[in-house]
Motif scaffolding. Structure first.
Motif, PDB file in Angstrom:
ATOM      1  N   GLU A  68       5.140  -4.561  -2.968  1.00  0.00           N
ATOM      2  CA  GLU A  68       5.098  -3.906  -1.653  1.00  0.00           C
ATOM      3  C   GLU A  68       6.211  -2.864  -1.576  1.00  0.00           C
ATOM      4  O   GLU A  68       7.365  -3.163  -1.908  1.00  0.00           O
ATOM      5  CB  GLU A  68       5.263  -4.943  -0.550  1.00  0.00           C
ATOM      6  N   ARG A 106     -12.879   3.274  -1.045  1.00  0.00           N
ATOM      7  CA  ARG A 106     -12.176   2.004  -1.214  1.00  0.00           C
ATOM      8  C   ARG A 106     -13.219   0.893  -1.155  1.00  0.00           C
ATOM      9  O   ARG A 106     -14.117   0.910  -0.307  1.00  0.00           O
ATOM     10  CB  ARG A 106     -11.168   1.830  -0.079  1.00  0.00           C
ATOM     11  N   GLU A 156      -2.968   7.684   6.504  1.00  0.00           N
ATOM     12  CA  GLU A 156      -1.955   6.626   6.509  1.00  0.00           C
ATOM     13  C   GLU A 156      -1.098   6.732   5.236  1.00  0.00           C
ATOM     14  O   GLU A 156      -0.438   7.739   5.012  1.00  0.00           O
ATOM     15  CB  GLU A 156      -2.629   5.262   6.642  1.00  0.00           C
ATOM     16  N   ARG A 157      -1.113   5.735   4.382  1.00  0.00           N
ATOM     17  CA  ARG A 157      -0.248   5.735   3.202  1.00  0.00           C
ATOM     18  C   ARG A 157      -0.908   6.395   1.995  1.00  0.00           C
ATOM     19  O   ARG A 157      -0.327   6.418   0.904  1.00  0.00           O
ATOM     20  CB  ARG A 157       0.140   4.291   2.854  1.00  0.00           C
ATOM     21  N   LEU A 158      -2.090   6.912   2.157  1.00  0.00           N
ATOM     22  CA  LEU A 158      -2.839   7.507   1.060  1.00  0.00           C
ATOM     23  C   LEU A 158      -2.870   9.027   1.157  1.00  0.00           C
ATOM     24  O   LEU A 158      -3.050   9.576   2.244  1.00  0.00           O
ATOM     25  CB  LEU A 158      -4.286   6.985   1.060  1.00  0.00           C
ATOM     26  N   ILE A 180      -0.290   6.625  -3.414  1.00  0.00           N
ATOM     27  CA  ILE A 180      -0.100   5.549  -2.435  1.00  0.00           C
ATOM     28  C   ILE A 180       1.397   5.409  -2.202  1.00  0.00           C
ATOM     29  O   ILE A 180       2.154   5.046  -3.121  1.00  0.00           O
ATOM     30  CB  ILE A 180      -0.701   4.227  -2.938  1.00  0.00           C
ATOM     31  N   PRO A 223       3.121   1.119  -0.499  1.00  0.00           N
ATOM     32  CA  PRO A 223       1.916   0.318  -0.229  1.00  0.00           C
ATOM     33  C   PRO A 223       2.241  -1.041   0.370  1.00  0.00           C
ATOM     34  O   PRO A 223       3.316  -1.597   0.164  1.00  0.00           O
ATOM     35  CB  PRO A 223       1.288   0.175  -1.614  1.00  0.00           C
ATOM     36  N   LYS A 224       1.238  -1.551   1.089  1.00  0.00           N
ATOM     37  CA  LYS A 224       1.313  -2.880   1.684  1.00  0.00           C
ATOM     38  C   LYS A 224       0.228  -3.760   1.048  1.00  0.00           C
ATOM     39  O   LYS A 224      -0.751  -3.238   0.488  1.00  0.00           O
ATOM     40  CB  LYS A 224       1.104  -2.794   3.196  1.00  0.00           C
ATOM     41  N   GLU A 274      -2.233  -5.144   2.259  1.00  0.00           N
ATOM     42  CA  GLU A 274      -3.578  -4.821   2.749  1.00  0.00           C
ATOM     43  C   GLU A 274      -4.177  -3.584   2.071  1.00  0.00           C
ATOM     44  O   GLU A 274      -5.361  -3.286   2.279  1.00  0.00           O
ATOM     45  CB  GLU A 274      -3.583  -4.634   4.275  1.00  0.00           C
ATOM     46  N   ASP A 275      -3.405  -2.888   1.282  1.00  0.00           N
ATOM     47  CA  ASP A 275      -3.943  -1.770   0.498  1.00  0.00           C
ATOM     48  C   ASP A 275      -4.615  -2.257  -0.786  1.00  0.00           C
ATOM     49  O   ASP A 275      -5.230  -1.462  -1.506  1.00  0.00           O
ATOM     50  CB  ASP A 275      -2.838  -0.777   0.138  1.00  0.00           C
ATOM     51  N   SER A 276      -4.508  -3.531  -1.070  1.00  0.00           N
ATOM     52  CA  SER A 276      -5.138  -4.101  -2.265  1.00  0.00           C
ATOM     53  C   SER A 276      -6.646  -3.953  -2.157  1.00  0.00           C
ATOM     54  O   SER A 276      -7.261  -4.357  -1.169  1.00  0.00           O
ATOM     55  CB  SER A 276      -4.769  -5.586  -2.404  1.00  0.00           C
ATOM     56  N   TYR A 282     -10.335   1.153  -5.882  1.00  0.00           N
ATOM     57  CA  TYR A 282     -10.495   2.535  -5.423  1.00  0.00           C
ATOM     58  C   TYR A 282     -11.419   3.270  -6.389  1.00  0.00           C
ATOM     59  O   TYR A 282     -11.170   3.330  -7.590  1.00  0.00           O
ATOM     60  CB  TYR A 282      -9.122   3.211  -5.318  1.00  0.00           C
TER      61      TYR A 282
END
Lengths: 114, 110
Positions: free
Chosen positions: B15, B37, B60-62, B75, B78-79, B81-83, B86
């Protein structure tokens, strides 16, 4: 409210049988698709319909026959199922042909042929 | 023949550890390059479309970028929840048929 829905979610059947997968979208889109995702997660387009007319048919065996009774529905019928047909089948839709990049996918139907 | 190749096949991050996913393509007359995704047991979810070299898009983070030969999905921080997996895909100018890569499976550990 599900945008693109498919039934059934799981389908287990024997070789030689005939089966159907149904797909419906409530997004008002003109274009719908069927994809096959194999065990290696490779996603490959099979068919596309635009306003009930077939526009893409990607060298799929003629045992596979799509049917679009109206632009909100695209069903997939498979005759004489073979072991190699085992995969996850996804239905998708897009606003129109030109917006093919932005597709909305259903949850998938996992087909297992034994 | 159009081809889309993604690397790495799998990526594990802690993370907050930023990284990039690569999508290289050989698509004649690229019309569009897009990212999706896919969570386990679900259908792909649209993220971005890129149309020309130099274009960038963020969510967001992407952040997705495009050059003449490849696209990157960056990314940032990442958190878990990004798992997800892709997927990258391209369409050629003469056809609307998308060619998908095999995807990068990303796992972000807390």
């Amino acid at each position: 409210d599900t945008a693109v829905s498919q039934t059934p979610k799981y389908l287990v059947t024997q070789m030689g049988n005939d089966k159907s997968i149904k797909c419906e979208q409530n997004l008002g889109h003109d274009t719908m698709y069927w994809y096959k995702q194999d065990s290696k997660k490779f996603l490959k387009i099979m068919f596309s319909y635009n306003n009930k007319e077939l526009i893409i048919n990607e060298t799929v065996p003629n045992r596979f026959s799509p049917k679009s009774p109206d632009k909100a529905h695209l069903n997939l019928h498979i005759n004489s199922l073979e072991l190699g047909d085992s995969a996850v089948y996804f239905c998708a839709s897009s606003q129109d042909q030109q917006r093919m990049d932005e597709q909305y996918f259903g949850p998938g139907t996992r087909l297992t042929v034994t | 023949e159009d081809q889309v190749t993604q690397s790495p096949e799998a990526l594990r991050l802690q993370e907050g550890e930023s990284s990039s996913l690569n999508c290289s393509y050989t698509v004649s007359g690229l019309r569009g390059l897009f990212w999706y995704r896919q969570d386990p047991g679900k259908g792909p979810e649209f993220l971005f479309t890129l149309y020309s070299a130099g274009e960038e898009k963020e969510k967001e983070r992407l952040k997705a970028t495009l050059t003449k030969k490849e696209s990157f999905l960056h990314i940032t921080a990442p958190k878990p929840e990004d798992s997800a997996t892709y997927l990258c895909a391209g369409t050629s100018g003469g056809s609307y048929i998308p060619t998908f890569g095999r995807g990068t499976s990303l796992i972000v550990h807390p």
